[in-house]
Design a protein around this motif. Sequence first.
Motif, PDB file in Angstrom:
ATOM      1  N   LYS A  58     -22.286  23.050  23.038  1.00 53.79           N
ATOM      2  CA  LYS A  58     -21.485  22.146  22.225  1.00 53.79           C
ATOM      3  C   LYS A  58     -22.053  20.742  22.398  1.00 53.79           C
ATOM      4  N   LEU A  59     -22.381  20.096  21.284  1.00 55.17           N
ATOM      5  CA  LEU A  59     -22.927  18.753  21.318  1.00 55.17           C
ATOM      6  C   LEU A  59     -21.892  17.761  20.823  1.00 55.17           C
ATOM      7  N   GLU A  60     -21.606  16.781  21.665  1.00 54.94           N
ATOM      8  CA  GLU A  60     -20.710  15.689  21.287  1.00 54.94           C
ATOM      9  C   GLU A  60     -21.535  14.414  21.180  1.00 54.94           C
ATOM     10  N   PHE A  61     -21.283  13.646  20.124  1.00 50.31           N
ATOM     11  CA  PHE A  61     -22.130  12.487  19.839  1.00 50.31           C
ATOM     12  C   PHE A  61     -21.274  11.368  19.288  1.00 50.31           C
ATOM     13  N   GLY A  62     -21.546  10.129  19.719  1.00 50.88           N
ATOM     14  CA  GLY A  62     -20.749   9.039  19.186  1.00 50.88           C
ATOM     15  C   GLY A  62     -21.076   7.697  19.788  1.00 50.88           C
ATOM     16  N   LEU A  63     -20.088   6.795  19.681  1.00 52.22           N
ATOM     17  CA  LEU A  63     -20.241   5.414  20.100  1.00 52.22           C
ATOM     18  C   LEU A  63     -19.046   5.035  20.953  1.00 52.22           C
ATOM     19  N   LYS A  64     -19.285   4.241  21.997  1.00 54.44           N
ATOM     20  CA  LYS A  64     -18.171   3.798  22.826  1.00 54.44           C
ATOM     21  C   LYS A  64     -18.426   2.384  23.333  1.00 54.44           C
ATOM     22  N   ARG A  65     -17.330   1.757  23.744  1.00 53.96           N
ATOM     23  CA  ARG A  65     -17.439   0.415  24.298  1.00 53.96           C
ATOM     24  C   ARG A  65     -18.025   0.486  25.711  1.00 53.96           C
ATOM     25  N   MET A  66     -18.368  -0.674  26.233  1.00 51.65           N
ATOM     26  CA  MET A  66     -18.948  -0.722  27.575  1.00 51.65           C
ATOM     27  C   MET A  66     -17.968  -0.240  28.637  1.00 51.65           C
ATOM     28  N   ASP A  67     -16.654  -0.357  28.372  1.00 57.27           N
ATOM     29  CA  ASP A  67     -15.656   0.102  29.340  1.00 57.27           C
ATOM     30  C   ASP A  67     -15.346   1.584  29.204  1.00 57.27           C
ATOM     31  N   VAL A 116     -23.389  14.236  24.654  1.00 59.13           N
ATOM     32  CA  VAL A 116     -23.116  15.167  25.745  1.00 59.13           C
ATOM     33  C   VAL A 116     -23.396  16.580  25.247  1.00 59.13           C
ATOM     34  N   ALA A 117     -24.238  17.305  25.983  1.00 53.93           N
ATOM     35  CA  ALA A 117     -24.491  18.719  25.681  1.00 53.93           C
ATOM     36  C   ALA A 117     -23.819  19.562  26.750  1.00 53.93           C
ATOM     37  N   LYS A 118     -22.983  20.495  26.319  1.00 50.16           N
ATOM     38  CA  LYS A 118     -22.238  21.335  27.263  1.00 50.16           C
ATOM     39  C   LYS A 118     -22.610  22.797  27.062  1.00 50.16           C
ATOM     40  N   ASP A 119     -22.902  23.461  28.173  1.00 46.95           N
ATOM     41  CA  ASP A 119     -23.104  24.905  28.165  1.00 46.95           C
ATOM     42  C   ASP A 119     -21.722  25.554  28.072  1.00 46.95           C
ATOM     43  N   VAL A 120     -21.459  26.242  26.980  1.00 43.46           N
ATOM     44  CA  VAL A 120     -20.121  26.785  26.729  1.00 43.46           C
ATOM     45  C   VAL A 120     -19.716  27.789  27.805  1.00 43.46           C
ATOM     46  N   SER A 121     -20.672  28.572  28.308  1.00 50.70           N
ATOM     47  CA  SER A 121     -20.325  29.639  29.253  1.00 50.70           C
ATOM     48  C   SER A 121     -20.070  29.103  30.660  1.00 50.70           C
ATOM     49  N   THR A 122     -20.820  28.093  31.080  1.00 53.95           N
ATOM     50  CA  THR A 122     -20.676  27.583  32.449  1.00 53.95           C
ATOM     51  C   THR A 122     -19.899  26.275  32.518  1.00 53.95           C
TER      52      THR A 122
END
Length: 736
Positions: A597-606, A645-651
């Motif tokens: 699962k790939l999550e992608f985006g933008l966030k503030r410094m905090d 963030v790339a997440k291994d779905v199984s682990t």
Amino acid sequence: MIKGEGVSLGNKLSVERYVINLNGSWQIEPGERNNPPSRFTHSIEVPSLVDCSVPHYAWENFNYHWYRKEIFVPREAYGKAAFLKIEQSMFGTAVWLNGNYVGESISCYTSQEYRIEKFFRYNSINVVEVRVGNRSTLPPESAVGNDQERISFIPGIWGDVELRFVNKIRVKIVQAIPNISSAELRANLWIENLSFNSEHIIAHVTVVENKTGFVSARRTFDMNISGNDTRLTTVHLFLNKMKIWSPNSPNLYRIVITLQDTNGEVYDQAQTSFGMREFRIDGSDFYLNGQKILLRGSNIAFHRFLSDPDRGRLPWQLDWVKRLLVEIPREHNFNFFRAHLGHMYNRWYDIADEGGILIQDEWQFWRASGSREQIISEFSQWLMDNWNHPSIVIWDPLNESTDEIVQNEIIPAMKRLDPTRPWESFDFFEDHTYIYSLGPVLINRSFGYSRSLDKIQHSDYPSQINEYLWWWLDKDYNPSGLMKDIIPRWLGEDCTRDEIITHQSFLASELTELFRRLDVKCIQPFVYLSANQGPTSHWFEGEIAKLKPKPIMMALKNAFEPVGVSIELWDRHFYVGEQRRVVVHIFNDYNHDVQSKLEFGLKRMDGELLSSKSIHVDLAALSHVTKELVLNFPENPGDYYVYAVAKDVSTHRSMKSQKLAIVYPVPGFDETHTKIKVGMFDRTDEISEYLSSVGFHICRFDGELDSSMDILIVAGSMQVAADYRHHYSKIKSWVY
């Protein structure tokens, strides 16, 4: 006078081969080359180095150091052959027994064997004396090697010492060569007849699982052997329920060889551990047990660490070694080390065998030294001492150097002796890519001891970058001597301690991600362990005995995640409201398919999320895929993070990639800027096209100065170009 700890053999000589461990307390005293000391007033633990003596003495003021130990030899030992084996000793070793000269060796990293029974006093105390020299006492033919960054060369008996008693025929050498496709072990046995008479012997060969004791194979054969002869014989054994050795399943076997006469009397029994493991190169890939493997880890400069004043006897404390060599690396996604510039203490390889760590074993040649004959002798012994370690997968003769004799003559001979492993600098070549630190951020040409990035990415042989990350801090985070001009260049003269520490982790992430994007097969930043006070220090803070990893280790743990991700984003400057297409790389280092699962985006410094999207990505085994994703930057200027963030779905394990994004207001221009004439000195048109698009008058600088120019822009890429150096005086005169 300090009495050395005596060793009594007792009545144990009924065993066919009896091995007595002579490690432990010895006496030691500095002295002259030809005359042993008359008194011994210091003690020392063996193995160690002479700086471990109690009380301490100024070892560097003496050329020679004498060890002494007493052993009791019972009359039952009479008639047996006895061999004193010193596994590792430097620099130059000579042995006496009861005042009689036995022999000597100038080998510093390989085992030495001395036959000593003719000098025994049976049923009495015997005195063993061993003299070691300083490095300066070695003759020119020595293959001791060079290391310009080693602080000191401390002599001593740094390997195990043992006394072996055998009957007149013995197993001298064992070589275990696995073939995992057929579950076959080819065992090469060198059998030595120590008597004058020819003998007919019966040999029983058994293969046993180390953990369970399960007998996997048996074979019996007989042979004739002439007096005072050594005979090589090969035995083929097929293993029942074979278990392969790998980092995830480090299954070990032991092969036991028993030699008997025709009446069943046992001459000798020997055993050695091995693993059913194959490692090879095919094209541009490494293969472990028939499957491609990606190597991730670092370097251990063992002999540099021996110069560390805080080292003490840590290299010989096996619990500490296991934590350093196996547990911490595995916790941080390491599977591989280069033993940099010198073979380590032999027990380290036993621990690597048991823990599933792969090793590239490098000789201490930062430029070769010594005679051809001596190098051949020591390289041959190097292989024979270590070729049954499944952890050692690569032999490495040279660091950052070439040598015609070593590479064209000696290595081919060594490959015939051990056909199971590739050699660096012969079968493939390493790169030391010190960009974004010593060198510029990206430099697509050869630099130092490295090819260009393009050549690394499209290498015909497996790509190995086993040195990068020129950012070295000591245990208290003080920059090393090699960082004097590096830190101000990147962080300025007034940077803080925290900025220096953070930048080390930043570089570890940036460069490791880059090399994964380039599909580098072996990635090893420098250096996991070395001397704290040396040029490169190591990655542990505070007391080295406590092995507390620095923050860089967490950065590498993340960057080495098997299911990984990297945002390819070198331009970190954007306008408010800008929409940008960003390339994201997703990796699968496993030998099996993975759902991620790939999550992608933008966030503030905090850390506050401003935008986020998720997609599912199916990853084939050992794959690298890219996704082009759209990112909308905010309407407010400021500093932000682009993250993935790339997440291994199984682990549920995951890796994060994060890049700073600086968002600016859209620049505004008035009519006056159209009158400004800008000279451009650039290989590309990128800057020129942008400035032209907003109304600037652009003219190319071709070496002739135009007095009407208001501004001269020199692109960063031109500063390493020949044209820049050629026109530098004109550019300088225009500026001033």
